[in-house]
Design an enzyme around this catalytic site. Structure first.
Site, PDB file in Angstrom:
ATOM      1  N   GLN A  34      24.380 -18.465   3.892  1.00 57.71           N
ATOM      2  CA  GLN A  34      25.542 -19.078   4.525  1.00 57.71           C
ATOM      3  C   GLN A  34      26.598 -19.550   3.532  1.00 57.71           C
ATOM      4  O   GLN A  34      27.718 -19.831   3.923  1.00 57.71           O
ATOM      5  CB  GLN A  34      25.088 -20.224   5.433  1.00 57.71           C
ATOM      6  CG  GLN A  34      24.292 -19.695   6.618  1.00 57.71           C
ATOM      7  CD  GLN A  34      23.768 -20.796   7.511  1.00 57.71           C
ATOM      8  OE1 GLN A  34      22.680 -21.307   7.293  1.00 57.71           O
ATOM      9  NE2 GLN A  34      24.544 -21.182   8.501  1.00 57.71           N
ATOM     10  N   HIS A  83      15.077 -19.001   4.536  1.00 54.59           N
ATOM     11  CA  HIS A  83      16.006 -19.487   5.558  1.00 54.59           C
ATOM     12  C   HIS A  83      16.625 -18.268   6.244  1.00 54.59           C
ATOM     13  O   HIS A  83      17.779 -17.905   5.994  1.00 54.59           O
ATOM     14  CB  HIS A  83      17.072 -20.378   4.915  1.00 54.59           C
ATOM     15  CG  HIS A  83      17.903 -21.158   5.903  1.00 54.59           C
ATOM     16  ND1 HIS A  83      17.975 -22.524   5.913  1.00 54.59           N
ATOM     17  CD2 HIS A  83      18.700 -20.758   6.926  1.00 54.59           C
ATOM     18  CE1 HIS A  83      18.774 -22.933   6.882  1.00 54.59           C
ATOM     19  NE2 HIS A  83      19.232 -21.871   7.513  1.00 54.59           N
ATOM     20  N   ASN A  95      12.404 -22.138   7.256  1.00 55.73           N
ATOM     21  CA  ASN A  95      13.421 -22.829   8.036  1.00 55.73           C
ATOM     22  C   ASN A  95      13.326 -22.390   9.491  1.00 55.73           C
ATOM     23  O   ASN A  95      13.351 -21.188   9.779  1.00 55.73           O
ATOM     24  CB  ASN A  95      14.810 -22.480   7.520  1.00 55.73           C
ATOM     25  CG  ASN A  95      15.894 -23.045   8.418  1.00 55.73           C
ATOM     26  OD1 ASN A  95      16.106 -24.249   8.445  1.00 55.73           O
ATOM     27  ND2 ASN A  95      16.560 -22.187   9.186  1.00 55.73           N
ATOM     28  N   GLU A  96      13.224 -23.335  10.408  1.00 59.50           N
ATOM     29  CA  GLU A  96      13.271 -23.087  11.855  1.00 59.50           C
ATOM     30  C   GLU A  96      12.509 -21.809  12.238  1.00 59.50           C
ATOM     31  O   GLU A  96      13.089 -20.872  12.805  1.00 59.50           O
ATOM     32  CB  GLU A  96      14.732 -23.018  12.315  1.00 59.50           C
ATOM     33  CG  GLU A  96      15.491 -24.303  11.976  1.00 59.50           C
ATOM     34  CD  GLU A  96      16.918 -24.354  12.504  1.00 59.50           C
ATOM     35  OE1 GLU A  96      17.458 -23.311  12.889  1.00 59.50           O
ATOM     36  OE2 GLU A  96      17.485 -25.466  12.527  1.00 59.50           O
TER      37      GLU A  96
END
Ligand SMILES: *[C@@H]1O[C@H](CO)[C@@H](O)[C@H](O)[C@H]1NC(C)=O
Ligand SMILES: *[C@@H]1O[C@H](CO)[C@@H](O)[C@H](O)[C@H]1NC(C)=O
Ligand SMILES: *[C@@H]1O[C@H](CO)[C@@H](O)[C@H](O)[C@H]1NC(C)=O
Ligand SMILES: *[C@@H]1O[C@H](CO)[C@@H](O)[C@H](O)[C@H]1NC(C)=O
Ligand SMILES: *[C@@H]1O[C@H](CO)[C@@H](O)[C@H](O)[C@H]1NC(C)=O
Ligand SMILES: *[C@@H]1O[C@H](CO)[C@@H](O)[C@H](O)[C@H]1NC(C)=O
Ligand SMILES: *[C@@H]1O[C@H](CO)[C@@H](O)[C@H](O)[C@H]1NC(C)=O
Ligand SMILES: *[C@@H]1O[C@H](CO)[C@@H](O)[C@H](O)[C@H]1NC(C)=O
Length: 618
Positions: free
Chosen positions: A173, A271, A330-331
């Site tokens: 990101q 991620h 992540n998530e």
């Protein structure tokens, strides 16, 4: 999780929280009774400009001696098989020369073939930078605090000692430079196949990381959470493939720079940027709708767990001396395809935990970052709605948190829905139990939950048993309006609403259910329409300040009034960034000029830091 136990817990926390009290008339002001004068007194005085402003500037992080969390890399290197290190360079789709080392399975030709096979749509590298930029000190004029909002917290609580306040981000990101210095393509390079924004350039943090860290340090934020791109460390992803020396050097420099500023690095290993190798010979699989999450992250691939553990060991043996906290995934739920994916995630996570604690003898912490926008019953007095909310929350967290924090089986909500779930043996549970030091949660917002058929709890279970139900996988009706017809909170550009009182309820749920300290590993607010505003108006982001200050106020209430152990909070993110195809969802506390890459502090950054420091945070 036993439904009765959970309902009991929810019942007790709900007492302080989500209750609709039928009432009439305006809000009581019990605090005002003593100060009611019957009539005002009017008078004349000579007029003067009495309004004054105080000019304060932010204080940077105080440099301090770095803490050591493990033996130095030379020593740790002996814990894993010896690796070979090499470099590859940059992919240029327009190149006219081709690499001649076609007999080397990991040479330049093989590396280039990875990019050609990925065929990232509309690939262009229009970044401003191509080499690391040396940082410059932040001019003091940039650090002047903005005017305060008129309404704001008036509480007297402080954060407990050691509370970790930081900012977070992820590689795909912010980094850009996606095909440079040996990085191979990941899922994030092919995620967006339509004309939405791609991940190739983003914030050019790969070259601007020093200035980015300098800007956060100048604001006085001590904890810095970022993710490492697997495809920068191991372009060929799998065990026994060469390590990218430039990738290792980059993150070494980044970590060293964080530490040199007196800050503390926290690292996420994965991620969302899965290496493409795990899709085998069919990359369109990456576009297929998974059974459980939003994107098929390929975690179910039979070679994935060992490869992830190998990658984790390589990263940890290089950086564990300086990294305070590790997040494996992540998530994970959002990128799980099926039951095998969930199993592979918790298995690989616990293997990494055991390696770090028992073989590497790491003194830092390990956890995951979990997602779940807290489901609250649409009508808290309806048993069916309470059961639906319970189903929703336990489905998203329980498959991971039950085995990891409690050593118990997946929740019924998950087992009744995902027919191909991988059963956990007694051995699995013993191995997985206790393999996280705290519970990392990304509690962006709350959401309103009812059964698929209003008032009918049985409709939840009917959906769970019906593979073609449109309500899968959560098997609830998820909306944004409460039973009284109002939105659940002030709305952002995306799914996030300002829901601070539900955050407090959520923290109670997490702490009392999984019984480990809770860290807000990400939370943030993309102000509605911010991208359409003038920059000066973007900078004066009162709704984001309201979000952060109200959330942190409720964290304090949870700590001091409910006895909930919350041990950290990380703002997402320290700058606007690439939101998976979108640059208009501004989650940042700094703006980014997409042409010049210039960053500017938003008001909320100052307000959040001031709130935290005024309440004792280091
Ligand atoms: C390849 O060439 C085309 C046409 O000149 C250009 O538009 C594009 O940006 C180039 N791609 C890269 C990655 O340099
Ligand atoms: C590629 O770029 C062109 C020109 O900017 C644009 O019209 C098109 O939608 C893009 N396609 C994809 C798949 O991003
Ligand atoms: C799983 O990953 C391996 C690479 O380790 C790949 O060769 C294989 O084709 C993948 N399997 C599937 C079903 O995509
Ligand atoms: C590749 O995967 C897609 C999406 O799952 C599927 O529709 C397609 O049939 C697969 N192609 C091959 C050759 O297996
Ligand atoms: C999980 O580990 C904790 C801490 O060691 C222990 O108290 C608990 O009983 C274990 N859970 C199970 C189901 O064995
Ligand atoms: C399963 O769900 C589908 C889609 O909502 C519905 O048409 C069908 O009637 C359901 N089947 C059963 C047995 O309820
Ligand atoms: C979901 O709940 C909302 C709010 O009660 C309701 O308006 C909507 O009709 C429900 N959706 C379905 C498909 O039942
Ligand atoms: C962004 O940067 C470019 C290039 O420096 C500049 O022309 C433009 O005015 C900037 N945009 C804003 C909104 O400041």
């Amino acid at each position: 999780m036993n439904r009765l136990t959970l309902a009991g817990l929810l019942g007790s926390t709900a007492l302080a929280q989500q209750v609709f009290l039928p009432a009439q008339g305006p809000t009581d002001r019990p605090q005002c009774e003593a100060s009611q004068a019957p009539e005002p007194t009017y008078s004349f005085t000579p007029f003067s400009y009495t309004l004054t402003t105080t000019q304060r500037t932010a204080t940077s992080v105080t440099p301090s001696a770095a803490t050591t969390y493990a033996c130095p890399p030379e020593v740790l290197a002996t814990l894993i098989p010896s690796q070979s290190y090499t470099t590859w360079g940059k992919w240029d789709p327009n190149a006219t020369e081709t690499a001649s080392d076609t007999d080397n399975p990991y040479g330049n030709a093989a590396w280039t073939a990875l990019w050609e096979y990925a065929n990232p749509p509309n690939f262009t590298e229009t970044g401003v930078y191509s080499t690391t930029v040396e940082p410059t000190p932040i001019p003091s004029e940039e650090l002047v605090l903005p005017p305060r909002d008129y309404f704001g917290p008036n509480d007297c609580y402080n954060f407990p000692e050691g509370f970790e306040f930081g900012v977070s981000s992820s590689a795909s990101q912010v980094e850009g430079a996606t095909a440079e210095e040996g990085k191979s393509p990941s899922l994030m390079d092919i995620l967006v196949q339509d004309d939405r924004a791609k991940s190739y350039v983003t914030n050019e943090n790969y070259y601007l990381y020093k200035q980015d860290i300098e800007r956060v340090a100048a604001m006085g934020v001590k904890y810095f959470s970022f993710s490492i791109a697997w495809t920068r460390i191991l372009p060929f992803a799998l065990p026994e493939t060469p390590v990218n020396q430039e990738g290792i050097d980059h993150y070494n420099d980044l970590i060293d720079f964080i530490v040199s500023k007196g800050m503390v690095p926290e690292v996420t290993l994965l991620h969302f940027d899965t290496p493409l190798q795990f899709y085998g010979d069919n990359l369109t699989e990456a576009q297929r709708a998974p059974e459980i999450g939003y994107v098929n992250g390929a975690y179910q691939n039979e070679t994935f767990p060992d490869a992830f553990v190998n990658y984790a060991k390589i990263v940890m043996t290089h950086y564990a001396d300086r990294v305070a906290t590790w997040f494996t995934f992540n998530e994970p739920l959002l990128y799980c395809d099926n039951g095998q994916s969930v199993y592979n995630v918790i298995k690989a996570h616990s293997q990494v935990y055991h390696f770090y604690k028992e073989e590497l003898n790491g003194q830092g912490k390990i956890s995951m970052k979990f997602n779940n926008n807290f489901g609250v019953p649409r009508d808290p007095t309806s048993q069916a709605d309470v059961e639906a909310a319970d189903h929703f929350n336990s489905f998203q967290l329980g498959p991971f948190c039950n085995p990891i924090y409690l050593g118990i089986d997946y929740p019924e909500s998950y087992k009744s829905t995902i027919q191909d779930y991988v059963p956990l043996t007694a051995e699995d549970l013993e191995y997985m139990n206790g393999t996280a030091d705290f519970l990392g949660i990304d509690p962006y917002t709350a959401t309103v939950i009812a059964p698929p058929e209003a008032g009918n709890a049985q409709s939840i279970m009917d959906c769970a048993a019906n593979a073609s139900s449109t309500y899968r996988p959560y098997c609830v009706n998820q909306t944004t309006t409460e039973v009284n017809g109002w939105n659940i909170g002030y709305r952002s550009q995306t799914y996030v609403y300002i829901t601070p009182t539900y955050l407090r309820s959520y923290l109670n749920y997490l702490w009392n259910t999984w019984r480990h300290p809770v860290v807000l590993t990400e939370f943030g607010f993309p102000v509605f329409g911010e991208d359409d505003k003038e920059v000066t108006d973007q900078l004066f982001d009162t709704p984001r300040s309201l979000y952060y200050l109200s959330f942190m106020s409720e964290v304090l209430n949870a700590i001091w009034e409910d006895g909930v152990h919350v041990s950290g909070a990380f703002a997402w993110s320290y700058m606007d960034n690439w939101e998976f195809g979108d640059y208009t969802a501004h989650f940042g506390i700094q703006t980014v000029n997409r042409t010049s890459q210039e960053r500017r502090y938003k008001k909320s950054f100052f307000d959040l830091v001031d709130f935290m420091k005024a309440r004792g945070v280091e």
